[in-house]
Scaffold this motif. Structure first.
Motif, PDB file in Angstrom:
ATOM      1  N   HIS A 102     -47.294 -12.352  50.478  1.00  0.00           N
ATOM      2  CA  HIS A 102     -48.255 -11.336  50.051  1.00  0.00           C
ATOM      3  C   HIS A 102     -47.655  -9.946  50.242  1.00  0.00           C
ATOM      4  O   HIS A 102     -46.758  -9.742  51.064  1.00  0.00           O
ATOM      5  CB  HIS A 102     -49.549 -11.464  50.864  1.00  0.00           C
ATOM      6  CG  HIS A 102     -50.196 -12.814  50.751  1.00  0.00           C
ATOM      7  ND1 HIS A 102     -50.884 -13.208  49.626  1.00  0.00           N
ATOM      8  CD2 HIS A 102     -50.240 -13.867  51.615  1.00  0.00           C
ATOM      9  CE1 HIS A 102     -51.329 -14.436  49.798  1.00  0.00           C
ATOM     10  NE2 HIS A 102     -50.950 -14.857  50.988  1.00  0.00           N
ATOM     11  N   PRO A 103     -48.146  -8.947  49.498  1.00  0.00           N
ATOM     12  CA  PRO A 103     -47.616  -7.592  49.663  1.00  0.00           C
ATOM     13  C   PRO A 103     -47.910  -7.031  51.051  1.00  0.00           C
ATOM     14  O   PRO A 103     -48.940  -7.339  51.650  1.00  0.00           O
ATOM     15  CB  PRO A 103     -48.331  -6.802  48.569  1.00  0.00           C
ATOM     16  CG  PRO A 103     -49.552  -7.595  48.236  1.00  0.00           C
ATOM     17  CD  PRO A 103     -49.182  -9.022  48.453  1.00  0.00           C
ATOM     18  N   ASN A 104     -46.978  -6.222  51.564  1.00  0.00           N
ATOM     19  CA  ASN A 104     -47.157  -5.597  52.870  1.00  0.00           C
ATOM     20  C   ASN A 104     -47.495  -4.116  52.701  1.00  0.00           C
ATOM     21  O   ASN A 104     -47.407  -3.578  51.589  1.00  0.00           O
ATOM     22  CB  ASN A 104     -45.893  -5.758  53.722  1.00  0.00           C
ATOM     23  CG  ASN A 104     -44.683  -5.073  53.072  1.00  0.00           C
ATOM     24  OD1 ASN A 104     -44.580  -3.855  53.036  1.00  0.00           O
ATOM     25  ND2 ASN A 104     -43.756  -5.891  52.573  1.00  0.00           N
ATOM     26  N   LYS A 105     -47.837  -3.462  53.796  1.00  0.00           N
ATOM     27  CA  LYS A 105     -48.138  -2.024  53.790  1.00  0.00           C
ATOM     28  C   LYS A 105     -47.130  -1.242  54.616  1.00  0.00           C
ATOM     29  O   LYS A 105     -47.396  -0.109  55.032  1.00  0.00           O
ATOM     30  CB  LYS A 105     -49.556  -1.795  54.317  1.00  0.00           C
ATOM     31  CG  LYS A 105     -50.633  -2.385  53.420  1.00  0.00           C
ATOM     32  CD  LYS A 105     -52.020  -1.993  53.895  1.00  0.00           C
ATOM     33  CE  LYS A 105     -53.090  -2.542  52.952  1.00  0.00           C
ATOM     34  NZ  LYS A 105     -54.457  -2.147  53.364  1.00  0.00           N
ATOM     35  N   ASP A 106     -45.969  -1.850  54.829  1.00  0.00           N
ATOM     36  CA  ASP A 106     -44.923  -1.216  55.637  1.00  0.00           C
ATOM     37  C   ASP A 106     -43.804  -0.644  54.776  1.00  0.00           C
ATOM     38  O   ASP A 106     -42.751  -0.262  55.297  1.00  0.00           O
ATOM     39  CB  ASP A 106     -44.336  -2.241  56.620  1.00  0.00           C
ATOM     40  CG  ASP A 106     -45.386  -2.777  57.571  1.00  0.00           C
ATOM     41  OD1 ASP A 106     -46.050  -1.966  58.235  1.00  0.00           O
ATOM     42  OD2 ASP A 106     -45.553  -4.015  57.624  1.00  0.00           O
ATOM     43  N   ASP A 107     -44.000  -0.615  53.448  1.00  0.00           N
ATOM     44  CA  ASP A 107     -43.006  -0.053  52.509  1.00  0.00           C
ATOM     45  C   ASP A 107     -41.681  -0.818  52.571  1.00  0.00           C
ATOM     46  O   ASP A 107     -40.607  -0.236  52.413  1.00  0.00           O
ATOM     47  CB  ASP A 107     -42.760   1.435  52.804  1.00  0.00           C
ATOM     48  CG  ASP A 107     -44.048   2.237  52.846  1.00  0.00           C
ATOM     49  OD1 ASP A 107     -44.650   2.440  51.788  1.00  0.00           O
ATOM     50  OD2 ASP A 107     -44.461   2.622  53.963  1.00  0.00           O
ATOM     51  N   ILE A 108     -41.753  -2.114  52.798  1.00  0.00           N
ATOM     52  CA  ILE A 108     -40.552  -2.951  52.906  1.00  0.00           C
ATOM     53  C   ILE A 108     -40.417  -3.830  51.659  1.00  0.00           C
ATOM     54  O   ILE A 108     -41.386  -4.448  51.199  1.00  0.00           O
ATOM     55  CB  ILE A 108     -40.595  -3.820  54.173  1.00  0.00           C
ATOM     56  CG1 ILE A 108     -40.459  -2.942  55.425  1.00  0.00           C
ATOM     57  CG2 ILE A 108     -39.480  -4.863  54.154  1.00  0.00           C
ATOM     58  CD1 ILE A 108     -40.511  -3.714  56.722  1.00  0.00           C
ATOM     59  N   PHE A 109     -39.175  -3.891  51.148  1.00  0.00           N
ATOM     60  CA  PHE A 109     -38.839  -4.758  50.016  1.00  0.00           C
ATOM     61  C   PHE A 109     -37.644  -5.606  50.441  1.00  0.00           C
ATOM     62  O   PHE A 109     -36.594  -5.076  50.799  1.00  0.00           O
ATOM     63  CB  PHE A 109     -38.466  -3.939  48.782  1.00  0.00           C
ATOM     64  CG  PHE A 109     -39.544  -3.006  48.299  1.00  0.00           C
ATOM     65  CD1 PHE A 109     -40.403  -3.366  47.279  1.00  0.00           C
ATOM     66  CD2 PHE A 109     -39.696  -1.742  48.879  1.00  0.00           C
ATOM     67  CE1 PHE A 109     -41.394  -2.505  46.837  1.00  0.00           C
ATOM     68  CE2 PHE A 109     -40.679  -0.873  48.440  1.00  0.00           C
ATOM     69  CZ  PHE A 109     -41.535  -1.259  47.421  1.00  0.00           C
TER      70      PHE A 109
END
Length: 791
Positions: free
Chosen positions: A673-680
């Motif tokens: 799922h997408p995170n909110k830590d700006d990590i790719f």
């Protein structure tokens, strides 16, 4: 005849001269039969040239009448005078003339077909080409199939149309020569059969014109004569449809060879033909799509159905299953066009109320997930739905499809064009007594199968170079290779989208840790020969890994990233964690550093590795969670994009991976799922049994890393990070792979990109080369004056 041609010397020039000397003596239909044979044997360029040369001399009647007796020529001449008189009377009647002209004066499809003009063969210049701007606009707003290869697709044609009625013992005088020729063709080879099998289209067009203007001049009390005339008329229209639609797709970069076109086959032969052509993965892998056109029908045939040469109905589902099971076209659009003719004088009109809705009729409203599109038509007029008008040829459905494709294939999707085709058919111009025309429904498009996975655009004339270029050889990336972003583009994106600020002089910090150079260990019970192969494989892997490391470092350096002290080799798991923690803490403590982003890259692997995993120098797996925690803990990069690129090599000679572990075959896999830590975090899964680092002769690097470099250097100036990954993924799914055994190349899926971590808070653009620089406030923190930065 064939013996005299075969034994003529010198070959082939002597054979050609002999054929040309015989052809004028073979009767009135031989010339057009010869052209039809050229078209059916895929020599369409020669056939088109001959038709154009013939057309430039007039209507072609002089050529057709060359072998006829004088009295018949006089008869035709007299009939032509009558036709001219009728035409003159028509032009002298202003009411009737205006009625026809006004009906044809509207824009769009209002005037289709134009009854004042004769239908012509499709020429390449008739096709508007797709521009790069149009292609980019469509791809930015819609999810589309990859249709930009050198070969748009493969084209197959099956014809089982029964034009001649059975049980006819007598033959009309006009058909005597044709029967002799056909009888002779049975004793010769397939080329002569093709020459005599098809009837002359222009001769039957002339017959059609006479039928329309002077019905009584053709109709006789002889039912055998009428049946023969009807058969010739029907065959003329079918032949024109077949040739015209073949030309359409060939001009749209579809490939069709002589063996790709068959006719008069049984149901079993039809299925065998499809299986043989669709199971050739080596040849078909180079195509972006598949088009199959099936012509069948005769007297009292049902629309949308498929029939064999004897008029037996074949279950549509059997044909569709064969097409869907083709592994070479898996994930690629497969289009089937079914043209079922009915040569009755009056046909069942079906529910005319459906046509008034002006909407597509979906036979099955539930879309399939096999990328299959099947279209056909059903009549809306009691008159035979193959008739178009005076002096014209072809059927309404096929000719409407060609008309729309010629005008709109460069900007509309396949289903959008089907709506336009339907519009043509329910508002078609129908001739009345040869002097006027009425607008009325003649047919309706039926969508028997459709897919909503992606939208199908053909992009005629637009193609992207095959990747990788095997002839280019290995070359190190240079700064001039990276396309630069413009100020106007940056301002446009900044207004339209929520993006990360990426305009500092130093775009970010780049750190690369390489553990691909692991030791080549000897396994238990391993032979000397196996060990030697393993060592060679290991050396090859190290060489390709070194090229990846060098080129990807250059890429980010030229895009403004700081690579100083960031290239590290042969580290254990604990050393990896320690060095990352130390370097990021140094950035936190240095107030003069102003980075916009962070990129950490791992090159690792061993002989039996798993894709997407990070390995240390001992071949042990490094905890992905630990790496992410170290990245999250850094204060300097809080709220800034943090990229982690994982390339995992596998040095085995053959390692089959499960190519079905993705629900979206041609899409980027999103794991989690997408995170909110700006990590790719991005990696790739191999889709080929050969080592996924091999590109080709005289080339180096891995498919995944080199695809990333290819996408970044060409498109980072105008695409977001996710869009760049999509472009790289397209390269991987359509990669050119050398076949060392026979020296050929195949186009196949070699890998698929997977997003292990991703953030959807903002969009990430790199803006390479952008001259905009943010003010450096670190001087203020030290008590100094802040000044505008300079180059």
């Amino acid at each position: 005849m064939m013996d005299s041609i075969k034994h003529k010397k010198p070959r082939p020039s002597g054979q050609t001269r002999e054929l040309l000397s015989i052809l004028p003596r073979r009767g009135t239909k031989a010339y057009d039969s010869f052209i039809n044979a050229l078209e059916e044997s895929a020599n369409t360029d020669v056939a088109e040239y001959l038709r154009e040369k013939e057309g430039s001399k007039g209507t072609g009647k002089n050529l057709q009448n060359a072998g006829k007796p004088d009295d018949e020529s006089k008869k035709l001449k007299g009939e032509n005078v009558d036709i001219q008189k009728t035409s003159t009377q028509h032009s002298e009647n202003p009411d009737k003339k205006n009625k026809l002209e006004s009906a044809n004066s509207n824009q769009g499809h209002e005037d289709w077909p134009d009854l004042k003009k004769r239908l012509e063969m499709v020429k390449k210049r008739d096709m508007p080409m797709c521009t790069k701007e149009s292609f980019t606009k469509i791809c930015e707003s819609r999810q589309v199939y990859h249709m930009t290869g050198e070969k748009k697709g493969k084209y197959l044609s099956i014809s089982n149309v029964q034009c001649i009625q059975q049980n006819t013992d007598k033959t009309s005088p006009d058909d005597t020569q044709s029967k002799e020729t056909n009888d002779q063709s049975k004793e010769t080879d397939s080329l002569q059969s093709k020459e005599t099998d098809s009837l002359q289209s222009k001769e039957t067009d002339s017959l059609q014109s006479k039928e329309t203007n002077h019905p009584q001049s053709v109709k006789t009390d002889n039912p055998q004569q009428n049946a023969t005339d009807c058969g010739a008329k029907c065959r003329s229209r079918v032949d024109f449809d077949k040739t015209a639609i073949l030309q359409l797709f060939k001009h749209m970069q579809y490939e069709s060879k002589g063996a790709d076109v068959i006719k008069d086959v049984s149901g079993d032969d039809m299925k065998t033909f499809l299986k043989e052509h669709l199971n050739n993965n080596k040849e078909n892998s180079a195509f972006d799509s598949l088009v199959i056109v099936i012509f069948s029908g005769g007297d009292k045939y049902k629309p949308g159905k498929i029939y064999d040469k004897d008029g037996n109905e074949i279950e549509n589902t059997e044909i569709f299953s064969i097409i869907q099971e083709s592994t070479a076209f898996a994930g690629k659009p497969k289009i089937v066009i079914i043209r079922t003719y009915n040569f009755e004088e009056e046909t069942e009109t079906y529910d005319v109320l459906d046509a008034e809705k002006q909407e597509l009729h979906f036979y099955d409203t539930k879309p399939n997930n096999k990328d299959l599109f099947v279209v056909s038509s059903q009549p809306r007029t009691k008159k035979g739905p193959w008739i178009i008008g005076e002096g014209m040829n072809g059927s309404y459905f096929i000719q409407a499809l060609i008309h729309v494709f010629k005008k709109m294939a460069h900007e509309k999707s396949f289903l959008e064009m089907m709506k336009e085709v339907n519009d043509c058919l329910i508002k078609a111009m129908v001739p009345v007594n040869g002097t006027s025309a009425l607008k009325e429904p003649v047919a309706e498009v039926m969508i028997l199968e459709h897919s909503m996975e992606k939208e199908l655009f053909f992009f005629p004339g637009f193609k992207t170079p095959a990747w990788p270029d095997l002839a280019a050889g290995a070359s190190t990336l240079k700064k001039k290779d990276i396309k630069q972003c413009s100020q106007n583009f940056y301002e446009k994106i900044q207004k339209e989208r929520k993006i990360y600020p990426m305009t500092s002089v130093k775009r970010g910090k780049f750190i690369l840790i390489s553990n691909a150079q692991c030791n080549c260990e000897c396994e238990e019970n391993q032979t000397a020969e196996d060990l030697k192969k393993k060592e060679e494989r290991y050396k090859e892997g190290v060489m390709n890994s070194d090229f990846d490391k060098s080129n990807i470092s250059q890429l980010f350096k030229f895009m403004g990233y700081d690579t100083t002290g960031g290239i590290l080799n042969k580290k254990t798991e604990e050393e990896i964690k320690d060095v990352l923690t130390r370097k990021l803490n140094e950035i936190d403590s240095d107030q003069t550093v102003m980075y916009d982003s962070l990129v950490i890259m791992f090159l690792s692997g061993k002989f039996d590795s798993e894709p997407g995993k990070i390995y240390d120098c001992n071949g042990d797996v490094v905890s992905r969670k630990d790496i992410l925690d170290i990245m999250k803990a850094n204060k300097h990069f809080k709220g800034k994009p943090k990229l982690c690129i994982v390339q995992t090599y596998n040095f085995q000679e053959s390692k089959p991976y499960d190519a079905t572990d993705s629900s979206a075959v041609n899409e980027i896999i999103k794991d989690g799922h997408p995170n909110k830590d700006d990590i790719f975090m991005v990696s790739s899964y191999p889709r080929i049994e050969q080592g996924p680092w091999i590109i080709g002769d005289n080339m180096s690097g891995s498919y995944f890393i080199q695809a990333l470099i290819h996408a970044f250097k060409n498109s980072a100036c105008e695409k977001s990070f996710i869009d760049l990954l999509k472009e790289a993924n397209t390269c991987l799914l359509q990669a050119v792979v050398p076949n060392k055994k026979d020296g050929t190349v195949d186009k196949t899926s070699v890998a698929q990109i997977v997003l292990l971590e991703y953030c959807e808070e903002k969009e990430l653009y790199f803006f390479p080369g952008l001259s905009l620089k943010a003010l450096d406030f670190s001087a203020s923190m030290l008590g100094n004056v802040v000044s505008q930065p300079t180059d």
